[in-house]
Design a protein around this motif. Structure first.
Motif, PDB file in Angstrom:
ATOM      1  N   SER A  95      50.897  36.338 100.351  1.00 43.54           N
ATOM      2  CA  SER A  95      49.532  36.522  99.852  1.00 43.54           C
ATOM      3  C   SER A  95      48.885  35.192  99.538  1.00 43.54           C
ATOM      4  N   GLY A  96      49.668  34.257  98.966  1.00 39.71           N
ATOM      5  CA  GLY A  96      49.197  32.903  98.732  1.00 39.71           C
ATOM      6  C   GLY A  96      48.043  32.781  97.762  1.00 39.71           C
ATOM      7  N   ASP A  97      47.832  33.766  96.883  1.00 41.47           N
ATOM      8  CA  ASP A  97      46.713  33.662  95.951  1.00 41.47           C
ATOM      9  C   ASP A  97      47.195  33.217  94.573  1.00 41.47           C
ATOM     10  N   ALA A  98      46.246  33.052  93.661  1.00 44.25           N
ATOM     11  CA  ALA A  98      46.555  32.489  92.347  1.00 44.25           C
ATOM     12  C   ALA A  98      47.260  33.473  91.434  1.00 44.25           C
ATOM     13  N   ARG A  99      47.386  34.725  91.864  1.00 44.30           N
ATOM     14  CA  ARG A  99      48.071  35.692  91.018  1.00 44.30           C
ATOM     15  C   ARG A  99      49.580  35.584  91.119  1.00 44.30           C
ATOM     16  N   GLY A 100      50.071  34.771  92.026  1.00 39.75           N
ATOM     17  CA  GLY A 100      51.501  34.683  92.247  1.00 39.75           C
ATOM     18  C   GLY A 100      52.285  34.271  91.021  1.00 39.75           C
ATOM     19  N   GLN A 101      51.871  33.186  90.382  1.00 42.20           N
ATOM     20  CA  GLN A 101      52.583  32.723  89.202  1.00 42.20           C
ATOM     21  C   GLN A 101      52.486  33.731  88.060  1.00 42.20           C
ATOM     22  N   LEU A 102      51.337  34.381  87.943  1.00 40.25           N
ATOM     23  CA  LEU A 102      51.183  35.399  86.902  1.00 40.25           C
ATOM     24  C   LEU A 102      52.161  36.550  87.108  1.00 40.25           C
ATOM     25  N   LEU A 103      52.242  37.045  88.332  1.00 36.83           N
ATOM     26  CA  LEU A 103      53.139  38.161  88.599  1.00 36.83           C
ATOM     27  C   LEU A 103      54.594  37.754  88.417  1.00 36.83           C
ATOM     28  N   ALA A 104      54.927  36.542  88.825  1.00 41.44           N
ATOM     29  CA  ALA A 104      56.296  36.074  88.630  1.00 41.44           C
ATOM     30  C   ALA A 104      56.637  36.011  87.146  1.00 41.44           C
ATOM     31  N   MET A 105      55.675  35.598  86.336  1.00 41.25           N
ATOM     32  CA  MET A 105      55.892  35.527  84.893  1.00 41.25           C
ATOM     33  C   MET A 105      56.099  36.924  84.314  1.00 41.25           C
ATOM     34  N   LEU A 106      55.293  37.883  84.762  1.00 44.07           N
ATOM     35  CA  LEU A 106      55.413  39.243  84.242  1.00 44.07           C
ATOM     36  C   LEU A 106      56.697  39.918  84.710  1.00 44.07           C
ATOM     37  N   MET A 107      57.253  39.480  85.829  1.00 44.68           N
ATOM     38  CA  MET A 107      58.469  40.070  86.353  1.00 44.68           C
ATOM     39  C   MET A 107      59.652  39.902  85.406  1.00 44.68           C
ATOM     40  N   ASP A 108      59.616  38.870  84.573  1.00 46.59           N
ATOM     41  CA  ASP A 108      60.696  38.754  83.574  1.00 46.59           C
ATOM     42  C   ASP A 108      60.206  39.099  82.161  1.00 46.59           C
ATOM     43  N   PHE A 109      58.904  38.956  81.892  1.00 46.46           N
ATOM     44  CA  PHE A 109      58.373  39.227  80.561  1.00 46.46           C
ATOM     45  C   PHE A 109      58.474  40.702  80.197  1.00 46.46           C
ATOM     46  N   ILE A 110      58.060  41.579  81.113  1.00 42.93           N
ATOM     47  CA  ILE A 110      58.002  43.004  80.783  1.00 42.93           C
ATOM     48  C   ILE A 110      59.389  43.625  80.597  1.00 42.93           C
ATOM     49  N   MET A 130      66.129  37.989  71.508  1.00 44.67           N
ATOM     50  CA  MET A 130      65.374  38.283  72.709  1.00 44.67           C
ATOM     51  C   MET A 130      63.927  37.820  72.566  1.00 44.67           C
ATOM     52  N   ALA A 131      63.321  38.049  71.401  1.00 40.18           N
ATOM     53  CA  ALA A 131      61.941  37.611  71.175  1.00 40.18           C
ATOM     54  C   ALA A 131      61.839  36.092  71.263  1.00 40.18           C
ATOM     55  N   LEU A 132      62.842  35.392  70.734  1.00 40.13           N
ATOM     56  CA  LEU A 132      62.851  33.925  70.812  1.00 40.13           C
ATOM     57  C   LEU A 132      62.911  33.466  72.255  1.00 40.13           C
ATOM     58  N   PHE A 133      63.813  34.082  73.048  1.00 49.01           N
ATOM     59  CA  PHE A 133      63.906  33.731  74.459  1.00 49.01           C
ATOM     60  C   PHE A 133      62.575  33.954  75.168  1.00 49.01           C
ATOM     61  N   ILE A 134      61.967  35.109  74.932  1.00 47.32           N
ATOM     62  CA  ILE A 134      60.712  35.438  75.612  1.00 47.32           C
ATOM     63  C   ILE A 134      59.624  34.430  75.247  1.00 47.32           C
ATOM     64  N   ALA A 135      59.538  34.101  73.950  1.00 48.70           N
ATOM     65  CA  ALA A 135      58.488  33.197  73.485  1.00 48.70           C
ATOM     66  C   ALA A 135      58.624  31.819  74.114  1.00 48.70           C
ATOM     67  N   ALA A 195      67.174  43.354  85.418  1.00 50.98           N
ATOM     68  CA  ALA A 195      66.365  42.184  85.069  1.00 50.98           C
ATOM     69  C   ALA A 195      67.167  40.900  85.223  1.00 50.98           C
ATOM     70  N   ALA A 196      68.460  40.929  84.859  1.00 49.63           N
ATOM     71  CA  ALA A 196      69.290  39.729  84.962  1.00 49.63           C
ATOM     72  C   ALA A 196      69.422  39.281  86.410  1.00 49.63           C
ATOM     73  N   GLY A 197      69.650  40.236  87.326  1.00 51.37           N
ATOM     74  CA  GLY A 197      69.750  39.868  88.732  1.00 51.37           C
ATOM     75  C   GLY A 197      68.457  39.265  89.259  1.00 51.37           C
ATOM     76  N   GLY A 198      67.325  39.856  88.884  1.00 52.33           N
ATOM     77  CA  GLY A 198      66.049  39.329  89.336  1.00 52.33           C
ATOM     78  C   GLY A 198      65.732  37.966  88.757  1.00 52.33           C
ATOM     79  N   ILE A 199      66.027  37.782  87.477  1.00 52.59           N
ATOM     80  CA  ILE A 199      65.738  36.499  86.834  1.00 52.59           C
ATOM     81  C   ILE A 199      66.615  35.401  87.424  1.00 52.59           C
ATOM     82  N   LEU A 200      67.892  35.719  87.679  1.00 51.70           N
ATOM     83  CA  LEU A 200      68.773  34.709  88.274  1.00 51.70           C
ATOM     84  C   LEU A 200      68.266  34.298  89.651  1.00 51.70           C
ATOM     85  N   TYR A 201      67.747  35.274  90.402  1.00 53.41           N
ATOM     86  CA  TYR A 201      67.146  34.936  91.695  1.00 53.41           C
ATOM     87  C   TYR A 201      65.968  33.980  91.508  1.00 53.41           C
TER      88      TYR A 201
END
Length: 238
Positions: A95-110, A130-135, A195-201
């Motif tokens: 897609s190459g748009d500016a939403r990429g970094q946002l979606l990647a961030m939400l992929m581990d935040f949620i 967990m809250a400390l890690f997320i922050a 989530a762990a598998g996805g984050i490690l990727y």
């Protein structure tokens, strides 16, 4: 259920989410010229976030998943998480748009915020960790995401307003986890393994490559510092 709702959990989840717009504010205020030193500093911040994510995987997500899942579901969900995140990453690259970094961030935040909510009653100390890690991981990710949005032409008001709205996903996800997963340890363990598998990727695909600067060897120390923060947090509240 509302009477038993730990409001501190919602506050922790929102505080962790607010680190996203805080990272954007820092990016907005940081206006120095692009230099080799600045690139090294930014790479170090990226590595710091990667180290904290790795600590979250190694010290929180995987151990909790191993407590509640047998071997085959554990490995299967871990691999599934990596494959799903890989496909999302490929889609974002196309897609190459500016939403990429946002979606990647939400992929581990949620997923992490959901786990925070589920842990709030059974293990408040683990929820705090967990809250400390997320922050701490949201701060550099918010910084990087804002820089991408700014490069795509969004105004400061639009970018920071969007980040503020995204921060509300933290308490919403935490409430969902508290409501539906607090009494379902196997489902929670499955979510953590996924989530762990996805984050490690993501760490090895997106974060680690950005932490390297040619002819500069200190930025990867940020990953060590990030993991040290994770170890300290786990020892303090574990």
């Amino acid at each position: 259920m509302m009477a038993d709702l730990p409001w501190e959990m919602l506050a922790m989840a929102w505080a962790a989410g607010l680190c996203i717009p805080l990272g954007g504010v820092i990016a907005q205020l940081e206006r120095s010229h692009e230099t080799h030193v600045k690139r090294s500093w930014l790479a170090g911040i990226t590595a710091l976030g990667g180290g904290i994510l790795l600590a979250a995987v190694a010290l929180v997500l995987v151990p909790r998943a191993m407590e509640s899942l047998s071997v085959l579901p554990l490995l299967g969900l871990f691999l599934l998480g990596a494959l799903v995140f890989m496909q999302l990453d490929r889609w974002l690259a196309r897609s190459g748009d500016a939403r990429g970094q946002l979606l990647a961030m939400l992929m581990d935040f949620i997923p992490e915020a959901i786990a925070l909510g589920a842990l709030a009653s059974a293990s408040p100390a683990a929820a705090m960790l967990m809250a400390l890690f997320i922050a701490v991981q949201n701060l550099p990710e918010g910084f990087n995401a804002y820089r991408e949005l700014e490069g795509a032409g969004l105004t400061a008001r639009q970018g920071l307003g969007a980040f503020l709205l995204l921060s509300l996903l933290g308490p919403l996800a935490a409430f969902s986890g508290h409501l539906w997963l607090a009494d379902a340890p196997r489902l929670l363990g499955g979510l953590m393994a996924f989530a762990a598998g996805g984050i490690l990727y993501l760490i090895f695909q997106d974060i680690a490559p950005q932490a390297r600067v040619v002819h500069h060897w200190s930025p990867p120390l940020g990953a060590t510092l990030g993991f040290m923060i994770g170890m300290l947090g786990e020892r303090l509240v574990g």
